[in-house]
Design a protein around this motif. Sequence first.
Motif, PDB file in Angstrom:
ATOM      1  N   PHE A 286      -4.368  -0.225   4.250  1.00  7.72           N
ATOM      2  CA  PHE A 286      -4.985   0.989   3.394  1.00  7.72           C
ATOM      3  C   PHE A 286      -5.044   2.015   4.103  1.00  7.72           C
ATOM      4  CE2 PHE A 286      -8.524   2.874   1.899  1.00  7.72           C
ATOM      5  CZ  PHE A 286      -8.068   3.537   0.509  1.00  7.72           C
TER       6      PHE A 286
ATOM      7  N   PHE B  98       0.838  -1.220  -0.105  1.00  6.36           N
ATOM      8  CA  PHE B  98       0.036   0.062   0.040  1.00  6.36           C
ATOM      9  C   PHE B  98       0.894   1.216  -0.053  1.00  6.36           C
ATOM     10  CE2 PHE B  98      -3.275  -3.069   1.479  1.00  6.36           C
ATOM     11  CZ  PHE B  98      -4.130  -2.667   0.782  1.00  6.36           C
TER      12      PHE B  98
ATOM     13  N   TRP C 238      -3.710   7.342  -5.249  1.00  9.79           N
ATOM     14  CA  TRP C 238      -4.797   8.226  -4.626  1.00  9.79           C
ATOM     15  C   TRP C 238      -4.021   9.369  -3.897  1.00  9.79           C
ATOM     16  CZ3 TRP C 238      -3.748   3.214  -3.153  1.00  9.79           C
ATOM     17  CH2 TRP C 238      -3.266   2.894  -1.828  1.00  9.79           C
TER      18      TRP C 238
ATOM     19  N   THR D  56      -9.369   8.743   8.410  1.00  6.11           N
ATOM     20  CA  THR D  56      -8.545   7.431   8.588  1.00  6.11           C
ATOM     21  C   THR D  56      -8.193   6.979   9.689  1.00  6.11           C
ATOM     22  OG1 THR D  56      -6.308   8.956   8.294  1.00  6.11           O
ATOM     23  CG2 THR D  56      -7.269   7.996   6.360  1.00  6.11           C
TER      24      THR D  56
ATOM     25  N   SER E  92      -1.725   3.946   5.252  1.00  3.32           N
ATOM     26  CA  SER E  92      -1.016   4.533   4.042  1.00  3.32           C
ATOM     27  C   SER E  92      -1.714   6.066   3.611  1.00  3.32           C
ATOM     28  CB  SER E  92      -0.939   3.530   3.028  1.00  3.32           C
ATOM     29  OG  SER E  92      -2.186   3.327   2.364  1.00  3.32           O
ATOM     30  N   THR E  93      -3.020   5.906   3.656  1.00  2.76           N
ATOM     31  CA  THR E  93      -3.585   7.111   3.180  1.00  2.76           C
ATOM     32  C   THR E  93      -3.603   8.153   4.323  1.00  2.76           C
ATOM     33  OG1 THR E  93      -5.613   5.633   2.200  1.00  2.76           O
ATOM     34  CG2 THR E  93      -5.837   8.072   2.653  1.00  2.76           C
TER      35      THR E  93
ATOM     36  N   VAL F 101      -5.160  -5.866   6.032  1.00  2.00           N
ATOM     37  CA  VAL F 101      -5.008  -5.219   4.630  1.00  2.00           C
ATOM     38  C   VAL F 101      -5.824  -4.184   4.716  1.00  2.00           C
ATOM     39  CG1 VAL F 101      -5.965  -5.254   2.167  1.00  2.00           C
ATOM     40  CG2 VAL F 101      -4.795  -7.451   3.183  1.00  2.00           C
ATOM     41  N   GLY F 102      -7.014  -3.894   5.560  1.00  2.00           N
ATOM     42  CA  GLY F 102      -7.798  -2.709   5.412  1.00  2.00           C
ATOM     43  C   GLY F 102      -7.148  -2.001   6.404  1.00  2.00           C
TER      44      GLY F 102
ATOM     45  N   LYS G 130       0.393   3.838  -2.941  1.00  2.00           N
ATOM     46  CA  LYS G 130      -0.440   4.966  -2.590  1.00  2.00           C
ATOM     47  C   LYS G 130      -0.166   6.291  -3.179  1.00  2.00           C
ATOM     48  CE  LYS G 130       3.086   6.759   0.758  1.00  2.00           C
ATOM     49  NZ  LYS G 130       3.158   7.159   2.185  1.00  2.00           N
TER      50      LYS G 130
END
Length: 430
Positions: free
Chosen positions: A120, A59, A66, A88, A123-124, A116-117, A63
């Motif tokens: 994400f 991610f 996005w 986030t 990383s955001t 995984v969630g 990244k």
Amino acid sequence: METTVQEMRKPLSTWLLLGSLYMTQYLGLGFFWIALVVIMRQQGLALEKLGIIYSLTLFWVVKFLWAPLVDRFSIKRLGHYRTWLLFTQTGMVACLVLIAFFDIATQFQAIFSGCVGLAFLSSTQDIAVDGLSCCLLSKKERGMGNGIQAAAGMAGNMLGGGAIIMAYPYLGWAGCMGILAAGTLVSLIQVACFREPSHPVDTSNNKVFLSRLHSFWRIPGHKQWLMVILIFPVGNTLGYALITPILVDAGWPMARIGMLVNMLGATLSVLAALLTGRFLRDHTRFAVTTGTAAAQILGLSAMAWLLTGPCTPFRVYGAAGLYFLSRGALFALMNTLMMDHASLKSPATDFTLQYSVYAFVMFLAAVSGTALAGRTSYLAVMSAASTITGLAMAVSIYAAPPDSGKKELRTIFKPDFHPPKFFTANKKGK
């Protein structure tokens, strides 16, 4: 040119907020990166298959796709980057609470999906806090700011992958998840109390941000900088990917590994990161870069020496100590150089684009490191890591200009950034 916000003296609450946000990025993931590797290795998972756990870092590689959205969109009344931080951080707390309900022994796939969630969202959040940092910190503050960033990230690893792993036999899976969620909630409260100043981010044109993904590397000096990004982190990452399986195979227990890697190791890395931040304030970027490369060679050579004999506590702590000191310096240095190359018109996109390349290199090195060790030996891979770092030093010296004092020369260590035409079309002479 620095903005009024950058020139202002930062209150302690701002530094604490940035440190807290960078820490919570790795608080939960630090636990999973270490705990899952140790648990699954103890259950007999082959070295070649451990790479799936390190795949969570993907991610950070993609990244940049996005990142323009974070620069472009926000809820104005909440603050530009604060909008994304509120979203986030809330999601990260929710993920950790959800993962607490699964059993590590029988529901690995469900736990990994939750990871995984979490990856994400983390990383955001990293995109948003990097953009915020670029806008808030002046050039003189970037060295210390990124020293704090690197130190906070490693402190998150130290707590999540060290202290909480040590408490795992007593607290159990659900108890550990509860502590991780509570720690992440602290940062959410800080964000809620923060009032973000306005920034010169250009949010008027979607095409600007999309074109930035390829125009960034056309700026003078950035191709040479790309060479450094592609090679500088390889050796250090190869070393880090092998430390845990080396100790597992040597018979070290889980708690002892956590103490070394994410307590002692992280503490040394934190100190090195803060010291490097101070050096970056007082010395040239070039001097700190070559010094950091030399420190990496020393640390990796010490790890290679460790593999030539028994893994006694004295040998392990001595070799690993030198390695982790060089690791902290590397993170603080690279983050500062990336921030130097970011435009205030698209700070999150620019920084993230560079870091995605950097993270991709680290991901390939981590995955290939364990795979190569399974096919050859730990010593062969560690020796190669030291050699590659020596090559990185040579590249950094080659990429630096012969006379960095000449203003007309672009240097990857002291970039004189000239934004592309689409940022300056209405400004004569710029």
